[in-house]
Write a protein that holds these residues in place. Structure first.
Motif: not given
Length: 329
Positions: A71-74, A258-261, A290-297
């Motif tokens: 949520g914070q990322v978005l 993207s969140k395609e992963f 998934i958290t790690d990937r969102y932070i990477e994004l």
């Protein structure tokens, strides 16, 4: 008595909490709307409080586990891009009241989403592969391959469904059905192209390609306003620019941001949102990944380090920050 917000905790490298629902009682609150991933509070006649929860959806299904910091990322990506495009048209944002919250103006939304595509991928590619050469009334060139760049970006609007799936619709149908006036629709198209151009330029500075995205607009005091999130990994697709041409020439999948992963993980485990299918188990390790990937994004798209809003009780922090800001209005 107030219900305790629902938190999921995962003990991995460190303790993290995912906020998957809220039940705030804000000053002058008149109603609340719960979307797939956001809780939206309507305050008085003028204000809207959008809480980006840690819920995650795919294939129009909200998954059973929340993703800490999503949520914070978005929220913070959208907030940055709203600020960076405010010279193109006014937007709904008043302030980022909390890392997971944006407070803004209430608008009357247009009942269409403006989807713009710079490349033949995703839904557009699936339609093209099936033999269609027109999408939302827009003719598509012959002889294209997956992930190829269009000669010019195309706008492929969808209806904004209250329930179920959004549906493709053409400019001509939108105007003929009176969903949007001809004058307003042409202005929406112009804003959509200008926003996409700005997003494309900002992505290029980070070594990325903005492939496609969607925008939502509304009206306030007779003026068109940009609403909701923009240029986030949930609403947009990015490719890495480095190696794009080589992968295209070899017919390989593009490296995406993207969140395609998440969708790919679900499909690999037998889930595409169809009747009778079960969401695969989201173990603490899967969730942390998934958290790690969102932070990477976040860090790739913004170019700055992600600073976690660590808190033992994020719901209490959020409600306090919202309350403090609303009292300052």
């Amino acid at each position: 008595m107030k219900k305790k917000p629902y938190l999921r905790e995962f003990k991995t490298k460190h303790s993290m909490k995912a906020l998957v629902s809220t039940d705030f009682h804000l000053p002058e609150q008149v109603s609340k709307y719960t979307g797939k991933v956001r809780d939206v509070y309507f305050v008085g006649n003028d204000y809207l409080v959008m809480v980006a929860t840690d819920r995650i959806s795919a294939f129009d299904v909200v998954l059973p586990e929340g993703i800490p910091f999503k949520g914070q990322v978005l929220n913070q990506i959208a907030s940055r891009f709203l600020d960076a495009t405010a010279d193109i048209l006014p937007n709904w944002k008043i302030a980022e009241a909390d890392p997971m919250v944006t407070i803004g103006w209430r608008c009357e939304p247009f009942k269409v989403e403006m989807v713009i595509r710079g490349y033949l991928t995703g839904h557009a590619w699936r339609e093209y592969k099936a033999g269609k050469r027109t999408l939302c009334g827009v003719p598509l060139p012959e002889g294209m391959v997956e992930n190829q760049k269009f000669p010019e970006p195309i706008i492929t609007p969808t209806t904004k469904a209250a329930e179920g799936h959004d549906e493709d619709i053409s400019k001509e149908e939108i105007i003929a059905q009176g969903i949007v006036s001809k004058e307003d629709y042409e202005q929406l198209e112009a804003y959509t192209r200008a926003l996409f151009q700005r997003g494309t330029e900002m992505a290029a500075e980070k070594g990325l390609i903005l492939v496609d995205t969607k925008y939502e607009f509304g009206k306030r005091d007779g003026k068109i306003i940009l609403m909701d999130e923009i240029h986030t990994p949930d609403s947009s697709r990015y490719f890495y620019a480095d190696g794009y041409a080589e992968r295209l020439a070899r017919g390989e999948h593009q490296k995406q941001l993207s969140k395609e992963f998440v969708r790919e993980w679900l499909m690999a485990n037998g889930f595409q949102g169809q009747a009778g299918q079960q969401v695969p188990e989201m173990t603490p390790e899967v969730v942390a990944g998934i958290t790690d990937r969102y932070i990477e994004l976040y860090e790739h798209i913004t170019g700055v380090p992600f600073v976690k809003a660590e808190d033992a009780d994020p719901a209490a922090r959020i409600e306090k920050n919202i309350d403090t800001f609303l009292k300052s209005l």
